[in-house]
Design a protein around this motif. Structure first.
Motif, PDB file in Angstrom:
ATOM      1  N   ARG A 228      93.255  49.075  89.524  1.00  0.00           N
ATOM      2  CA  ARG A 228      93.342  47.627  89.324  1.00  0.00           C
ATOM      3  C   ARG A 228      93.161  47.270  87.850  1.00  0.00           C
ATOM      4  NH1 ARG A 228      95.895  44.249  91.623  1.00  0.00           N
ATOM      5  NH2 ARG A 228      94.500  42.571  91.064  1.00  0.00           N
ATOM      6  N   ILE A 232      95.601  45.198  85.032  1.00  0.00           N
ATOM      7  CA  ILE A 232      95.208  44.074  84.181  1.00  0.00           C
ATOM      8  C   ILE A 232      95.424  44.421  82.710  1.00  0.00           C
ATOM      9  CG2 ILE A 232      93.243  42.632  83.506  1.00  0.00           C
ATOM     10  CD1 ILE A 232      92.247  43.113  86.434  1.00  0.00           C
ATOM     11  N   ARG A 241      90.391  41.774  78.409  1.00  0.00           N
ATOM     12  CA  ARG A 241      88.987  41.517  78.098  1.00  0.00           C
ATOM     13  C   ARG A 241      88.584  40.132  78.611  1.00  0.00           C
ATOM     14  NH1 ARG A 241      89.005  42.810  72.558  1.00  0.00           N
ATOM     15  NH2 ARG A 241      89.128  45.017  73.041  1.00  0.00           N
ATOM     16  N   HIS A 242      89.460  39.155  78.428  1.00  0.00           N
ATOM     17  CA  HIS A 242      89.152  37.806  78.914  1.00  0.00           C
ATOM     18  C   HIS A 242      89.044  37.767  80.434  1.00  0.00           C
ATOM     19  CE1 HIS A 242      89.229  36.104  75.054  1.00  0.00           C
ATOM     20  NE2 HIS A 242      90.514  36.168  74.859  1.00  0.00           N
ATOM     21  N   LEU A 243      89.659  38.759  81.091  1.00  0.00           N
ATOM     22  CA  LEU A 243      89.574  38.816  82.550  1.00  0.00           C
ATOM     23  C   LEU A 243      88.422  39.695  83.007  1.00  0.00           C
ATOM     24  CD1 LEU A 243      93.344  38.840  83.463  1.00  0.00           C
ATOM     25  CD2 LEU A 243      91.645  37.247  84.327  1.00  0.00           C
ATOM     26  N   GLY A 244      87.557  40.065  82.066  1.00  0.00           N
ATOM     27  CA  GLY A 244      86.336  40.758  82.454  1.00  0.00           C
ATOM     28  C   GLY A 244      86.434  42.271  82.490  1.00  0.00           C
ATOM     29  N   VAL A 245      87.543  42.847  81.966  1.00  0.00           N
ATOM     30  CA  VAL A 245      87.644  44.306  81.941  1.00  0.00           C
ATOM     31  C   VAL A 245      86.944  44.823  80.684  1.00  0.00           C
ATOM     32  CG1 VAL A 245      89.227  46.261  81.759  1.00  0.00           C
ATOM     33  CG2 VAL A 245      89.812  44.315  83.195  1.00  0.00           C
ATOM     34  N   ASN A 246      86.093  45.820  80.852  1.00  0.00           N
ATOM     35  CA  ASN A 246      85.451  46.450  79.703  1.00  0.00           C
ATOM     36  C   ASN A 246      86.447  47.439  79.106  1.00  0.00           C
ATOM     37  OD1 ASN A 246      83.914  47.787  77.857  1.00  0.00           O
ATOM     38  ND2 ASN A 246      82.134  47.972  79.189  1.00  0.00           N
TER      39      ASN A 246
ATOM     40  N   SER B  48      84.923  31.117  72.790  1.00  0.00           N
ATOM     41  CA  SER B  48      85.194  31.774  74.067  1.00  0.00           C
ATOM     42  C   SER B  48      84.420  33.079  74.210  1.00  0.00           C
ATOM     43  CB  SER B  48      86.697  32.050  74.187  1.00  0.00           C
ATOM     44  OG  SER B  48      87.088  32.999  73.220  1.00  0.00           O
ATOM     45  N   GLU B  50      84.864  35.761  72.455  1.00  0.00           N
ATOM     46  CA  GLU B  50      85.649  36.931  72.105  1.00  0.00           C
ATOM     47  C   GLU B  50      85.165  37.540  70.792  1.00  0.00           C
ATOM     48  OE1 GLU B  50      89.775  36.129  71.625  1.00  0.00           O
ATOM     49  OE2 GLU B  50      90.303  38.236  71.345  1.00  0.00           O
ATOM     50  N   HIS B  70      80.863  41.051  80.522  1.00  0.00           N
ATOM     51  CA  HIS B  70      82.299  40.782  80.589  1.00  0.00           C
ATOM     52  C   HIS B  70      82.707  40.027  81.848  1.00  0.00           C
ATOM     53  CE1 HIS B  70      82.444  44.160  77.710  1.00  0.00           C
ATOM     54  NE2 HIS B  70      83.557  43.604  77.304  1.00  0.00           N
ATOM     55  N   ARG B  71      82.283  40.602  82.963  1.00  0.00           N
ATOM     56  CA  ARG B  71      82.798  40.116  84.228  1.00  0.00           C
ATOM     57  C   ARG B  71      82.262  38.731  84.568  1.00  0.00           C
ATOM     58  NH1 ARG B  71      85.295  42.778  89.080  1.00  0.00           N
ATOM     59  NH2 ARG B  71      84.221  41.667  90.715  1.00  0.00           N
ATOM     60  N   ALA B  74      84.005  36.198  82.530  1.00  0.00           N
ATOM     61  CA  ALA B  74      85.360  35.927  83.006  1.00  0.00           C
ATOM     62  C   ALA B  74      85.375  34.908  84.149  1.00  0.00           C
ATOM     63  CB  ALA B  74      86.024  37.226  83.460  1.00  0.00           C
ATOM     64  N   ARG B  77      84.655  31.293  82.017  1.00  0.00           N
ATOM     65  CA  ARG B  77      85.656  30.693  81.143  1.00  0.00           C
ATOM     66  C   ARG B  77      86.950  31.507  81.182  1.00  0.00           C
ATOM     67  NH1 ARG B  77      86.566  34.862  79.443  1.00  0.00           N
ATOM     68  NH2 ARG B  77      85.728  36.058  77.700  1.00  0.00           N
ATOM     69  N   SER B 101      91.243  38.455  89.373  1.00  0.00           N
ATOM     70  CA  SER B 101      90.492  39.713  89.408  1.00  0.00           C
ATOM     71  C   SER B 101      88.988  39.577  89.128  1.00  0.00           C
ATOM     72  CB  SER B 101      91.123  40.740  88.470  1.00  0.00           C
ATOM     73  OG  SER B 101      91.082  40.277  87.150  1.00  0.00           O
ATOM     74  N   PRO B 102      88.546  38.612  88.285  1.00  0.00           N
ATOM     75  CA  PRO B 102      87.088  38.519  88.097  1.00  0.00           C
ATOM     76  C   PRO B 102      86.334  38.181  89.386  1.00  0.00           C
ATOM     77  CG  PRO B 102      88.235  37.290  86.397  1.00  0.00           C
ATOM     78  CD  PRO B 102      89.261  37.678  87.407  1.00  0.00           C
TER      79      PRO B 102
END
Lengths: 351, 252
Positions: A228, A232, A241-246, B48, B50, B70-71, B74, B77, B101-102
């Protein structure tokens, strides 16, 4: 939506069926053909007897039995394991490079592994057991993967030109290293190194098969777990990264995974190029790019491709055993060229 | 609420952002404007989470932004970047679903299907759902990426030049979506170049110049002829149309 979704599921089922048929067919065919012809019923009977089911099909001739279990079956099992390892390594590499042309052979990861294995041979370390070779091949592959990764990526993606040029450089470097090792090795070592450069499943033993199969299975499982996240990652590094993936952790884990899968394949069978390119590509065309399904199908597809390539390798010229790496390159080379050509047409340049 | 206090960023020895104090308030559309290279995108990256700021602090409801995993971040924001290429030929519906996905393996994921359908609808790309993303035009890609960001369902939404490759109607559509999100109580931060568009849709406007916050306030307060001329180095005329400022460069 459901209608199209249904069509995709149907394609997935069809692909699974075709792959299963190819695999089983390939395995039986490959067990039958050779200097000593064996009938398909004898093959099935022998396998059934080994799993504890007595039957009338099993061969009575001990020569047939030993041909199957000492020569052909380990070779076929090795083909399945190596094919799976290389195809999955290719799919993972394409995912982290964000580029469908990335492949362990093309970018020099296989050469790196072969160089590592050759170092072990020349230094005479192979007497410590088969594992030593694998460790050295893994180290060589890891070094090459990291080098390619660091050099060829910009802004989270890899341009085709940069990737290929880096591949040329790494291949050249590993080639020079191999040539040097050939130069200083004794005649026995030389023979072994040449074998590594060409790739072959000849002389596979169960002990080696077990190592490759274990790594291939673990590596494939790890790749499926990461599937998955690979999806992404296709959105680009920042978006992932913005979707939380390290992303950093994913990157490091994937590099090790690719090196491990390629290294173990190279350690025991030498350089077998293009499997990681052709197999995921064909499967992507049939079921789309979603990585979980892609990785599962690639592992089976890679196994099937290897079994048939090996069958071809040992039956094209009577009485001779062609190197399998030669065959896969013969098929993979033109395929690679076709992909390059298509990508060039699509993006309007070599970028 | 996300608060930046005295934020500064140095890049390779150059100060690209300095002394910015700004709140991102829920229920409000905050638009960042300013000349090229003024530091708008850098400010967006800092707000944000980043890019960690060189100086100052950014907090989300009092928590340091950099300390949030991270998660979890997400889920709090979402960010629409200007980078919207996809490496493999995923379908539009798959790309938008990645925005969910988050929330995987949380109770929220039961809303995945509805959230994706709503996002496709809001960004006007439902008719593209089965197309391959890689076969879309630039404007279509931009809208699909917006749909992905909407599907993420975060309380704070950052949009970096979301109107860049869009035609007139879709530019207005995007800003209307921004307004609607703010109406739902979300915080929306948008980087724009078009001052007129910014003036029409912003609750608050932040004008950035040379890495500093030149002015913050309602569009009418921030957009004065004298200030726009000074910051952009171009004489302009300001008209009010329906109570909203329209900026027109003075032409020969």
């Amino acid at each position: 939506m459901s209608e199209r979704g249904g069509a995709r599921v149907a394609r997935g089922v069809l692909l699974s069926g075709v792959l299963a048929a190819l695999l089983v067919g390939g395995v039986i065919l490959s067990s039958m053909l050779g200097q000593l012809a064996v009938t398909p019923t004898e093959v099935v009977g022998s396998v059934l007897r080994a799993t504890g089911i007595p039957n009338g099909w099993a061969p009575t001739d001990p020569i047939v039995e030993s041909t199957l279990w000492v020569v052909r079956f380990p070779r076929i099992a090795m083909g399945l394991a190596v094919g799976a390892a290389l195809a999955v390594a290719g799919a993972v590499m394409q995912a982290i490079f964000g580029n469908p042309l990335a492949e362990p052979g093309v970018v020099g990861v296989s050469s790196g592994g072969a160089f590592g294995a050759a170092v072990a041979i020349v230094l005479g370390l192979t007497s410590f057991g088969v594992g030593t070779l694998a460790v050295f091949a893994f180290a060589g592959s890891l070094l090459a993967t990291m080098l390619v990764y660091v050099v060829s990526r910009a802004n989270g993606r890899t341009e085709v030109v940069t990737l290929l040029l880096t591949g040329i450089a790494v291949n050249a470097f590993a080639g020079a290293g191999l040539a040097f090792l050939l130069f200083i090795a004794d005649s026995g070592g030389r023979e072994q190194i040449v074998f590594w450069q060409l790739g072959s499943l000849n002389g596979s033993r169960w002990q080696e098969v077990a190592i490759v199969a274990a790594v291939a299975a673990l590596g494939t499982a790890a790749a499926i777990v990461l599937g998955r996240r690979f999806d992404i990652l296709a959105l680009g590094e920042r978006n992932a990264r913005h979707l939380g993936v390290n992303v950093e952790a994913l990157r490091i884990g994937s590099i090790i995974l690719v090196a491990l899968l390629t290294g173990v394949a190279v350690a025991f069978c030498g350089i077998i190029a293009f499997v990681g390119l052709v197999v995921p590509h064909v499967i992507r065309m049939v079921i789309g790019p979603a990585h979980r399904a892609l990785i599962v199908a690639s592992s089976f597809g890679g196994g099937a491709l290897m079994v048939f390539s090996d069958l071809l390798a040992r039956s094209v010229v009577v009485g001779a055993d062609l190197p399998i790496g030669l065959l896969t390159s013969l098929i993979g080379g033109p395929f690679f060229f076709f992909l390059l050509f298509r990508q060039r047409k699509r993006s309007g340049g070599w970028a | 609420m996300i608060s930046a206090t005295g934020v500064g960023v140095d890049l390779e020895g150059t100060t690209v952002l300095d002394g910015v104090t700004l709140d991102v308030v829920e229920g409000e559309v905050l638009v960042l404007v300013g000349p090229n290279g003024a530091g708008k995108s850098t400010l967006l990256a800092v707000l944000s989470g980043e890019r960690p700021p060189t100086r100052g602090a950014v907090t989300l409801d009092g928590r340091e932004l950099g300390a949030i995993r991270h998660r979890e971040l997400a889920r709090l924001r979402s960010v629409l970047t200007q980078e919207n290429t996809v490496s493999f030929p995923f379908r539009v519906s798959e790309v938008v679903a990645m925005g969910r996905s988050p929330w995987a393996r949380t109770i929220e994921s039961r809303n995945d299907i509805v959230a994706v359908a709503d996002a496709l609808d809001a960004a006007d790309v439902t008719h593209l759902a089965h197309r391959r993303y890689t076969s879309l035009s630039g404007g279509e890609k931009a809208r699909v990426s917006l749909a992905r960001v909407l599907a993420q369902g975060a309380r704070t939404i950052y949009l970096d030049e979301p109107t860049a490759s869009l035609d007139l109607r879709h530019q207005e559509d995007v800003m209307r979506i921004a307004r609607r999100l703010a109406g739902q109580g979300r915080a929306v931060v948008v980087v724009l170049h078009d001052l007129t568009l910014a003036g029409a849709y912003a609750d608050r406007l932040a004008l950035i110049s040379n890495g500093r916050l030149e002015a913050v306030g309602s569009p009418a307060e921030v957009l004065t002829e004298e200030r726009v001329e000074r910051v952009y180095g171009l004489p302009v005329e300001l008209h009010l149309v329906g109570g909203k400022p329209v900026v027109v460069p003075l032409r020969e």
